[in-house]
Design a protein around this motif. Sequence first.
Motif, mmCIF file in Angstrom:
data_model
loop_
_atom_site.group_PDB
_atom_site.id
_atom_site.type_symbol
_atom_site.label_atom_id
_atom_site.label_comp_id
_atom_site.label_asym_id
_atom_site.label_seq_id
_atom_site.Cartn_x
_atom_site.Cartn_y
_atom_site.Cartn_z
ATOM 1 N N ARG A 262 -13.984 7.835 -0.838
ATOM 2 C CA ARG A 262 -13.257 7.595 -1.986
ATOM 3 C C ARG A 262 -14.212 6.032 -2.203
ATOM 4 O O ARG A 262 -13.938 4.709 -1.093
ATOM 5 N N SER A 263 -14.247 4.925 -2.959
ATOM 6 C CA SER A 263 -14.213 3.339 -3.569
ATOM 7 C C SER A 263 -13.493 2.762 -4.532
ATOM 8 O O SER A 263 -13.112 3.583 -5.070
ATOM 9 N N TYR A 264 -13.099 1.363 -4.562
ATOM 10 C CA TYR A 264 -12.444 0.636 -5.313
ATOM 11 C C TYR A 264 -12.843 -0.295 -6.089
ATOM 12 O O TYR A 264 -13.507 -0.874 -5.291
ATOM 13 N N THR A 265 -12.419 -1.098 -6.835
ATOM 14 C CA THR A 265 -12.805 -1.801 -7.763
ATOM 15 C C THR A 265 -11.760 -2.844 -7.983
ATOM 16 O O THR A 265 -10.935 -2.596 -8.484
ATOM 17 N N ILE A 266 -12.282 -4.004 -7.191
ATOM 18 C CA ILE A 266 -11.003 -4.770 -7.168
ATOM 19 C C ILE A 266 -10.320 -4.843 -8.561
ATOM 20 O O ILE A 266 -11.282 -5.249 -9.872
ATOM 21 N N GLY A 267 -9.053 -5.100 -9.237
ATOM 22 C CA GLY A 267 -8.417 -5.302 -10.197
ATOM 23 C C GLY A 267 -8.754 -3.817 -11.672
ATOM 24 O O GLY A 267 -8.436 -4.097 -11.881
ATOM 25 N N GLU A 268 -9.289 -3.039 -10.912
ATOM 26 C CA GLU A 268 -8.906 -1.915 -11.167
ATOM 27 C C GLU A 268 -7.453 -1.277 -11.023
ATOM 28 O O GLU A 268 -7.423 -1.166 -9.770
ATOM 29 N N SER A 269 -7.445 0.721 -11.550
ATOM 30 C CA SER A 269 -6.229 0.994 -11.047
ATOM 31 C C SER A 269 -6.716 1.781 -9.221
ATOM 32 O O SER A 269 -7.462 1.700 -8.678
ATOM 33 N N PRO A 270 -5.634 1.945 -8.724
ATOM 34 C CA PRO A 270 -4.928 2.320 -7.503
ATOM 35 C C PRO A 270 -6.246 3.104 -7.600
ATOM 36 O O PRO A 270 -6.603 4.513 -7.985
ATOM 37 N N VAL A 271 -6.675 3.950 -6.798
ATOM 38 C CA VAL A 271 -7.275 4.796 -6.186
ATOM 39 C C VAL A 271 -6.821 5.990 -4.837
ATOM 40 O O VAL A 271 -6.318 5.169 -4.281
ATOM 41 N N LYS A 272 -6.834 7.149 -4.778
ATOM 42 C CA LYS A 272 -5.889 7.757 -3.971
ATOM 43 C C LYS A 272 -7.906 7.662 -2.076
ATOM 44 O O LYS A 272 -8.822 8.925 -2.697
ATOM 45 N N PRO A 273 -7.473 7.394 -1.559
ATOM 46 C CA PRO A 273 -8.171 7.439 -0.602
ATOM 47 C C PRO A 273 -8.641 8.367 0.214
ATOM 48 O O PRO A 273 -9.466 8.462 0.964
ATOM 49 N N GLU B 113 -2.513 12.970 0.398
ATOM 50 C CA GLU B 113 -3.179 13.294 -0.765
ATOM 51 C C GLU B 113 -2.765 13.010 -2.089
ATOM 52 O O GLU B 113 -3.399 11.808 -2.787
ATOM 53 N N ALA B 114 -1.172 12.451 -2.260
ATOM 54 C CA ALA B 114 -0.978 11.373 -3.315
ATOM 55 C C ALA B 114 -0.801 9.840 -2.633
ATOM 56 O O ALA B 114 0.334 9.184 -3.304
ATOM 57 N N VAL B 115 -1.460 9.785 -1.656
ATOM 58 C CA VAL B 115 -1.351 7.836 -1.082
ATOM 59 C C VAL B 115 -2.574 6.885 -2.063
ATOM 60 O O VAL B 115 -3.742 7.793 -1.908
ATOM 61 N N THR B 116 -2.243 6.140 -2.265
ATOM 62 C CA THR B 116 -3.000 5.503 -3.441
ATOM 63 C C THR B 116 -3.379 3.637 -2.774
ATOM 64 O O THR B 116 -2.262 4.003 -1.695
ATOM 65 N N PHE B 117 -4.984 3.097 -3.348
ATOM 66 C CA PHE B 117 -5.196 2.174 -2.425
ATOM 67 C C PHE B 117 -5.473 0.650 -3.421
ATOM 68 O O PHE B 117 -6.158 1.262 -4.347
ATOM 69 N N THR B 118 -5.074 0.203 -3.212
ATOM 70 C CA THR B 118 -5.724 -1.211 -3.980
ATOM 71 C C THR B 118 -5.210 -2.976 -3.234
ATOM 72 O O THR B 118 -4.542 -2.889 -1.598
ATOM 73 N N ALA B 119 -6.733 -3.050 -3.857
ATOM 74 C CA ALA B 119 -7.196 -5.262 -3.126
ATOM 75 C C ALA B 119 -7.243 -5.805 -3.528
ATOM 76 O O ALA B 119 -7.766 -5.434 -5.307
ATOM 77 N N THR B 120 -6.844 -7.491 -3.248
ATOM 78 C CA THR B 120 -7.182 -8.268 -4.635
ATOM 79 C C THR B 120 -8.252 -9.090 -3.925
ATOM 80 O O THR B 120 -8.845 -9.974 -4.604
#
Length: 784
Positions: free
Chosen positions: A667-678, A746-753
């Motif tokens: 999965r990928s994450y865009t800073i400032g967007e909603s958390p994603v499930k890694p 599978e329910a764990v989420t990831f965010t970054a700043t």
Amino acid sequence: MRAAPARHRVTRGGEPRDAHQGWPASDLLTSAGAGKPGRHARKDAGIRSPGNYALHVGRVGALAVSLGVGFAIASAAQPAYADTGTTSGGESSAASNDSTDRPGVNRKRGPRTATKPSVTEKADETVEEPELAEPGTPEPVQDPAEAVAEEPTDTTEGRKDRPRIQIDKPLEVQKAVTVALQAAPELSAESVAPVVTDTDEAPEQTPVIEVAPAPAIEDAKPAVGTVTPKMTAASAALGTQSATPPNPLDVLVNTMMAWVARQISHTFVNRTPVAGPIVYEQNVLGQVYIDLNATDPNGDVLSYEIIQPEKGWVYRDLISGKFVYTPWALVTGQPLVDSFKIVIHDDTEHLPGVLGQIQTLVETVTRFLGIAQADNLTVSIPVTVDPVYQAPPLVTPIAGGGHTIGGEPAHIVSTVDIVDGDSVGLKRVVIKIATLAQVGDALAYTAPADNPVVGSWDPETLTLTLSGSGTLAQYEEAIKAVTFSATQGALLVRGLSISATDEDDVDNIAPGFVTVGVWPAPTLPPLVTPIAGGGFTIGGSPAEIVSAVDIVDGDSGRLSKLTVKIVTFAQSGDVLDYVAPQGNPITATWNAADFTLTLSGAGTLAQYEEALKAVTFTATQGAALVRGLSIAAVDEHGIANIAPGFVTLGVSSPTRYVPLVTPIGGRSYTIGESPVKPVASVSIVDADSSHLQKVTISVTTFGKSGDTLSFAGLPGNPITATYDAGTRTLTLSGVATKQQYEDALEAVTFTATQGGWTTRTILIVATDTDGVNSSAGALTVSVW
């Protein structure tokens, strides 16, 4: 006054003779004239015949009858009737004048002819004259009973008939006089008794009757060939009895007068019959004779109507007058209780027809006014018939198994049968140690549930008494509950007698008899032979200490206690546990200090075998150290086994399998967007464990400050989460299944700043319940 018409009646006519129209009684006491004999005594042809004198006592008899009948009627208050001839007024005057000039009159009897009596009707009256003998001819001897009184012939014209009193039987005159004297004591026998005397005058002269001053009444002495009634001494003393039978006419009159008196009394002043006291008498066949003792105050004739009872039949014995109750069947066992009614009637002689209706009306009125009472009386008679025969009870016992000294009390019978031919219950049973009794022998009784029979033990007589009203079945149950115990006298067989008394107080003819064997205390110990189980793995499930066991005892079938002890290589944390099988009475206690488990309670050998196989072992350490366990048994007599059984139990370390975690990411994450499930998907595998206790997720390569892993939890999932920002590690913890941990990952989420345009590496490590950690599973997350 008289009760019957005169037999001879003479009609006179013509002028009065010597101015006498009748014959007053005073003429009987005077002579016919100077130097002449009495009027009615005569002597015919010089022949003295005493039997003929009775023919001329008519007037004296008439006087006696007049007095006797008059007094008798007055005393008895019974009516009579008067029969008088027709008399003219002239006759009354003549009779009156006759009383003054009669003493000087000299009468002569006319000639007599031997003719048969003639019957002449005049003025409705019949004249019968007796046959007379020729002068100088001896008169035939006659029975005084046939003698008749004669009247002097009077041919005077113009004389009318006068009433006459005729007596047919001189003996009846005497009886009438006697009755009159008894009814009127002021009169004496001397004042009325005539004495017939003979005279020496010629036959032509008229006989006279002289009255003696006070002669006694004598029997006439008949001539040879005559039959003259005589009064005995007893009849003379009583004054009412004689050798001759009573006159039927008198008996009939008296009976009728008594009947009339009863009818009057019954109609106007009737009294209800009276009964009692009632007397009972029973014969050997069960019949009851009942004497009612019924009387009627009015003297009415009583009759009886029987209302039959339900359980028998009643009739009246005509000879004794008693009522006889006969049961339908022979009375046995319990007494027969019954009752019946008797209606006593005193209206047997009730008048018939119109007179009866009038009598009924009068009776109704008198009863309404309270003067009279009811005719009939109804009596209720209770009857109790004692049993003719009562069957005794019979007790048939069957012996029990015997008693062992020091053991439990033994039942004296295994079964018992009680029968009684006429009773359904008993009142008492007596059980006695009759033979070879020893000190210490005892009988005990514990009443079964809902059984009314109670027991009483007498140690002096060695007798147990069961008492109380109970059925035969209840007493059988009570006897089977009686137990025997002894403290000495082994090998001496005791004899017990069982006597019964039924509810009718009838004892058995011969008591039942049963024996109880007494055996010595047992000395054989039990023997335990166990077979070891499969061993225990530390951390694993509890292990059974034996796979099988066999317990035997040569003189007992029961145990009282069994102990299991860890005797070799016991370690802290070793535990013996017991869960009782269903329906097994044996209980257990654990002593951790000496590593001993005690099984106790009265149970059979099989029950102790089942309990021993339910004992389990656990340990927390001491792997590879084989534990040694001893098993000791004590039987119901307190005798322990000589050598205990022995079994070993191996303890081993557990085999460890490492969990395996295989995640799938990308999965990928865009800073400032909603958390994603890694973690898009993950698989956790553990060969020796089905549960995990912890999982850690860490951001490692290219991790930046501000990177965050979070878990909000799932419904029904016990796993919780904590995040360490310094190490950028999320810890999921809690004992849960591998599937539950997979769902949590599978329910764990990831965010970054920060740190865009780099790829983060995430590692996942799982720990099972055995504490074994898995190798790390890796995935990547691209950050833009």
